[in-house]
Structures are given as C-alpha cells and as structure tokens.
Design an enzyme around this catalytic site. Sequence first.
Site, PDB file in Angstrom:
ATOM      1  N   ASN A 181     -12.070  -0.739  -1.222  1.00 56.10           N
ATOM      2  CA  ASN A 181     -11.455  -1.326  -0.023  1.00 56.10           C
ATOM      3  C   ASN A 181     -12.277  -0.985   1.211  1.00 56.10           C
ATOM      4  O   ASN A 181     -12.624   0.187   1.421  1.00 56.10           O
ATOM      5  CB  ASN A 181     -10.047  -0.747   0.165  1.00 56.10           C
ATOM      6  CG  ASN A 181      -9.399  -1.223   1.452  1.00 56.10           C
ATOM      7  OD1 ASN A 181      -9.058  -2.398   1.577  1.00 56.10           O
ATOM      8  ND2 ASN A 181      -9.247  -0.334   2.427  1.00 56.10           N
ATOM      9  N   GLU A 182     -12.610  -1.995   2.005  1.00 60.55           N
ATOM     10  CA  GLU A 182     -13.263  -1.818   3.311  1.00 60.55           C
ATOM     11  C   GLU A 182     -14.328  -0.722   3.272  1.00 60.55           C
ATOM     12  O   GLU A 182     -14.321   0.186   4.127  1.00 60.55           O
ATOM     13  CB  GLU A 182     -12.209  -1.530   4.391  1.00 60.55           C
ATOM     14  CG  GLU A 182     -11.277  -2.699   4.608  1.00 60.55           C
ATOM     15  CD  GLU A 182     -10.385  -2.583   5.845  1.00 60.55           C
ATOM     16  OE1 GLU A 182     -10.300  -1.494   6.433  1.00 60.55           O
ATOM     17  OE2 GLU A 182      -9.773  -3.615   6.217  1.00 60.55           O
ATOM     18  N   ASN A 228      -6.735   1.479   2.718  1.00 62.79           N
ATOM     19  CA  ASN A 228      -7.463   2.729   2.928  1.00 62.79           C
ATOM     20  C   ASN A 228      -6.987   3.816   1.965  1.00 62.79           C
ATOM     21  O   ASN A 228      -7.751   4.697   1.577  1.00 62.79           O
ATOM     22  CB  ASN A 228      -7.257   3.206   4.373  1.00 62.79           C
ATOM     23  CG  ASN A 228      -7.849   2.230   5.382  1.00 62.79           C
ATOM     24  OD1 ASN A 228      -8.745   1.446   5.056  1.00 62.79           O
ATOM     25  ND2 ASN A 228      -7.366   2.275   6.616  1.00 62.79           N
ATOM     26  N   TYR A 240      -7.050  -8.942  11.409  1.00 62.74           N
ATOM     27  CA  TYR A 240      -5.769  -8.732  12.089  1.00 62.74           C
ATOM     28  C   TYR A 240      -5.935  -9.144  13.544  1.00 62.74           C
ATOM     29  O   TYR A 240      -6.967  -8.875  14.146  1.00 62.74           O
ATOM     30  CB  TYR A 240      -5.370  -7.250  12.039  1.00 62.74           C
ATOM     31  CG  TYR A 240      -5.090  -6.754  10.647  1.00 62.74           C
ATOM     32  CD1 TYR A 240      -3.871  -6.986  10.029  1.00 62.74           C
ATOM     33  CD2 TYR A 240      -6.062  -6.041   9.933  1.00 62.74           C
ATOM     34  CE1 TYR A 240      -3.607  -6.524   8.749  1.00 62.74           C
ATOM     35  CE2 TYR A 240      -5.819  -5.580   8.647  1.00 62.74           C
ATOM     36  CZ  TYR A 240      -4.591  -5.822   8.053  1.00 62.74           C
ATOM     37  OH  TYR A 240      -4.336  -5.364   6.790  1.00 62.74           O
ATOM     38  N   GLU A 298       0.855  -1.195   0.000  1.00 63.13           N
ATOM     39  CA  GLU A 298       0.000   0.000   0.000  1.00 63.13           C
ATOM     40  C   GLU A 298       0.887   1.239   0.000  1.00 63.13           C
ATOM     41  O   GLU A 298       2.018   1.198   0.522  1.00 63.13           O
ATOM     42  CB  GLU A 298      -0.889  -0.031   1.258  1.00 63.13           C
ATOM     43  CG  GLU A 298      -1.787   1.194   1.393  1.00 63.13           C
ATOM     44  CD  GLU A 298      -2.894   1.025   2.438  1.00 63.13           C
ATOM     45  OE1 GLU A 298      -2.953  -0.026   3.103  1.00 63.13           O
ATOM     46  OE2 GLU A 298      -3.705   1.965   2.571  1.00 63.13           O
ATOM     47  N   GLN A 340       1.255  -6.639   5.431  1.00 63.58           N
ATOM     48  CA  GLN A 340       1.624  -6.321   4.073  1.00 63.58           C
ATOM     49  C   GLN A 340       2.991  -6.954   3.792  1.00 63.58           C
ATOM     50  O   GLN A 340       3.360  -7.879   4.495  1.00 63.58           O
ATOM     51  CB  GLN A 340       1.625  -4.809   3.883  1.00 63.58           C
ATOM     52  CG  GLN A 340       0.232  -4.207   4.168  1.00 63.58           C
ATOM     53  CD  GLN A 340       0.077  -2.766   3.754  1.00 63.58           C
ATOM     54  OE1 GLN A 340       0.941  -2.158   3.133  1.00 63.58           O
ATOM     55  NE2 GLN A 340      -1.057  -2.157   4.129  1.00 63.58           N
ATOM     56  N   GLU A 362      -6.523  -9.328   3.247  1.00 65.32           N
ATOM     57  CA  GLU A 362      -5.705  -8.716   4.302  1.00 65.32           C
ATOM     58  C   GLU A 362      -5.755  -9.627   5.511  1.00 65.32           C
ATOM     59  O   GLU A 362      -6.839  -9.861   6.062  1.00 65.32           O
ATOM     60  CB  GLU A 362      -6.204  -7.323   4.693  1.00 65.32           C
ATOM     61  CG  GLU A 362      -5.976  -6.269   3.640  1.00 65.32           C
ATOM     62  CD  GLU A 362      -6.294  -4.855   4.126  1.00 65.32           C
ATOM     63  OE1 GLU A 362      -6.140  -4.578   5.329  1.00 65.32           O
ATOM     64  OE2 GLU A 362      -6.716  -4.036   3.287  1.00 65.32           O
TER      65      GLU A 362
HETATM   66  O1  AHR Z   1      -3.205  -2.945   6.032  1.00 65.83           O
HETATM   67  C1  AHR Z   1      -3.413  -1.773   6.740  1.00 65.83           C
HETATM   68  C2  AHR Z   1      -4.841  -1.266   6.628  1.00 65.83           C
HETATM   69  O2  AHR Z   1      -5.707  -2.179   7.252  1.00 65.83           O
HETATM   70  C3  AHR Z   1      -5.406  -1.153   5.234  1.00 65.83           C
HETATM   71  O3  AHR Z   1      -5.095   0.064   4.647  1.00 65.83           O
HETATM   72  C4  AHR Z   1      -6.880  -1.246   5.475  1.00 65.83           C
HETATM   73  O4  AHR Z   1      -7.568  -1.797   4.381  1.00 65.83           O
HETATM   74  C5  AHR Z   1      -7.002  -2.082   6.724  1.00 65.83           C
HETATM   75  O5  AHR Z   1      -7.842  -1.512   7.666  1.00 65.83           O
END
Ligand code: AHR
Length: 504
Positions: free
Chosen positions: A175-176, A75, A247, A30, A355, A295
């Site tokens: 994205n999201e 994001n 995450y 990113e 990432q 992700e």
């Molecule tokens: O990977 C970091 C961030 O986590 C990304 O930009 C977003 O899509 C997610 O919330």
Amino acid sequence: MSDNQKTKMIVDKDLTLAQVSDDLYGSFIEHLGRAVYGGIYQPGHPAADKDGYRTDVLNLVRELKVPIVRYPGGNFVSGYQWEDGIGPKEKRKARLDLAWRTLETNQFGLDEFAAWAQKADTDVLMAINLGTRGIQDALNILEYCNLDTNTYWAGLRRKNGHEKPYGIKHWCLGNEMDGPWQTGHKTAQEYGRLAAETAKAMKTLDPSVKLVSCGSSSVDMPTFPDWEAITLGEDYDYVDYISLHTYYGNNENDTDDFLAKTQDMDRFIHTVISVCDYIKAQKRSRKTMMLSFDEWNVWFHSNQSDNKYMEEHPWTVAPHLLEDHYTYEDAILVGLMLITLIKHADRVKIACLAQLVNVIAPIMTEENGPAWRQTIFYPFLHASLYGRGTALQPVVSGGKHDTKNHEDVTDIDSVAVYNEERNEVTVFAVNRTDYAVDFEADVRSFEGYKVREYLALEGCDLKAVNSAESEAVAPVTRTDYQMDKGIFQTQTKPYSWNVIRFGL
Ligand code: AHR
C-alpha cells in the site's frame, strides 16, 4: 455566474464506451479507528449476531451492494503480521500499529473478515505487507487463503476450522509504498523489483490471482508519474492493475472550486493511462494494464483533530479516528467522482470508496445505538444500483465556468449507463453551479423508453449533515420534467445530484 444555462446530452445506444466492471463500486475496511472494532464487529452490541458482527451494519452494506472490499489496509498493512490474527482468540498477541499509533488486539483477523465478507455478500481485495515483509510472507498468506494442499499454511487454515480455501482472486502488492509516511517506504526501483518478484512467486503458487501494483498515493507526490513508469518498468509483465488514490477536501471553503476537483481526478487517470501505455509500447507487450482506483473519497474534516489525538493519546484501542461527518456538498463531490470513474470504465476496473464504516465512511455506527447513513451514502448507492451495464460515450454540450484553480469547468457533468438485462438506461448528472441549469437528454435511440424514476439530492444547505437522529440529506423523487418523443427535459437545481432512470 449567469442564469438560464442549458446542457444537452445525447444518450445513444450505439455509442458504447465499455462494460462497467461491477468492482467499480468496491469499498475498503482498514484496521483503523472504529472501522473494524465498533464498526463491522462489536460483540455484545444489541444488533450483533452470535459471531459479533453488527447486523445493522451488514444490512446497510448489503443495501449498497458492494461487490468487493479491500482489507486490512491501508497504511496499517505495511506493519501487519497477519498470523497474529488467526487461531484461538485467547492466544492472539496484541501489537502496536505504527500507522495509526493504535493498539491492535488482533481479536479480528483474516478468517473473521472472510466470514464477514460472505455475510455481506462481497469479495475480498486482500492487501499484503510489502513494508516490513516480503516474498515469503506473501506466499504464506496466499497458501493459507487459497491452497488446498497438505502443507503447513493450508493445513493451519483447516485446523482453524476453515476447510475450504477462500479463493481470494484480487491482491494488492502493498500500500502506498511511494509515501515517506509508510512503514518500510521504498524507492520506485526498490518497490518495482520487490513487486515483480513477489508477483511472479504468487502467480506460480496460484495462477488464478490478479495483482495490483502500487501506484502513487496521490497526484501531488513529487515522484508522480516517474513512480508509475519505473515500477511498471519492473513489474508490468507480472501484474494486472496499477493503483490510484485520491482524496479531496474543501479546506478553503470554496464550494465551486471544490466541485471542480474532479477535473484533477480526470487528468490523474489520463496520465496514469498514458504511462501504462508507454510502458506497454516499450515492452512490446500485448497486455493492457488496467487501473484500480482503490482509495477515493472526500477526506479533510477530521485531519487536524486526528493528528492531535494520535500525538496525545497513542496506543488506545479503536479510537475515534477519521470520523469525517459529511456535508451535502461532499455528497455532490462524491457524485462527481463516481461520474468520473464511470467515464473511464474502459480502463478503471476496480475502485474502492475509502472507506466503508466509521472511517471516512458512508456508514456510521453509534457505540450504544444504531448504524446510520451519511450524506455520501446516497450517490454511492445510486451508482452501485443503477450504474451497472455498459457505459455510453458522453456526448454533452453546455455551459462552462471558471473557478479559483480550474478553467472551463462544465456546469453539468453527466454520464449514462445502459443495462440491457433490465431494459434500462440511467443518466447521472451533477449540477455543480449555484444556479439552476436546464438539462435535456435525447434518448431517442432507446425506442419506447419512458422515465421510470427521477431521483435527486437537491436543495439542501451546503453544510447540512446527517446523524443517527435525522437525515437532513436524503434523495427526493422528482416529477417535474417533460418527456416528449424521446427527449427528456428538466431544470436541475443548483448544486444537485440527479439520477434519471429510463426504461421500457
Ligand atoms: O484511507 C485512509 C488512508 O489513506 C490509508 O490508510 C492510506 O492508504 C491512505 O493514505
């Protein structure tokens, strides 16, 4: 927790689950922190090639054999104007990126990324901006990347020196978009309609593309799983995948509960599959929706300091953001997450470790020094190298335990992948307890197979980290096992990642 537990696994050639998609071992770059600037791209660094790409980073990415890399966000993409990053560099406009309160110089853009991907021997998973932009912009970027017509955007690509189209196959529709933090956040109805119309238009322009609809940004979103049901209700017929993001962190410093979190990941995947199949039934569709877990990782070490930094120092270039320094226990969780993904190989066809470089990443760089491997590099490396082929149905019995927030957590979680071409079957097994566990794998259906190699991450301090100077956490080769008439036996160390490769 007690001693002397035992886990038995049957690894049977005929009990196949699914072909593991190579794209299960994808990753993500990113425009965030030092992922691009100072990460994959740093003109002037001693390891940079003539185009400014760091070759030390490229070597590590190639070592991981990453098949696909998502780009440019995240994001970031929800406010990105991709045209700012093409054409002569001296004419490119600097912009403010609201997602990470960063100054984006646009000295690196999609043409540079496409060239990097080629050097890294990987495909691009391109994300488009459905936050501040819409259908027309999606068509423009698609024409620029994939068409060979005598029209404006394809012509501009040629004029910029890229004669042949890039032929990018996989695209994320935003994205999201369920997240209130997202620039241009939408309700499920708003997003579902926009995604459906964007997908229809994109597939008219280039019928070969495969599209990912945005799923929930986490299982904890209040709109989960209605978001999936409503958006797929609109775009099911036009898209090929729905995304999942997860995450995990060990904020409470409770290792056993932390290592049980893949139970939640497993439930998340099951729920999304159920919603997809419900919509399939509702629509009398013949198409089965696949999952793009685009992700996933451990992310918590840097949260507090990052928020403070973005508040106090907005609009800097390539700040040190999301630079989590991963511990040994983080690597064990990453191993468990990989096992969970492989166990769902029938439906999860793309996954991206988020990432790749500097930003919550397996690869780190020093500004004036080398690139180096974080602890999580190793489980990802092993899965990417040896986890390709056919995933076998895990037939496993063994001890279980409870943790603060989880019940019936298996002491050992494991899965096997058979690679017919290489005449090899690999067992991945994590001991997620603080005691040694005996492990037996019955591989009798693989006649004549012997142990080729037994690799492990084991015996480290739970909080050990790697650095540019030293690798406290690195794989060891184990020789203390028995293999008799197709039955493999060993004792796994407490909190360990085990990779046992059998072959002819
Ligand atoms: O990977 C970091 C961030 O986590 C990304 O930009 C977003 O899509 C997610 O919330």
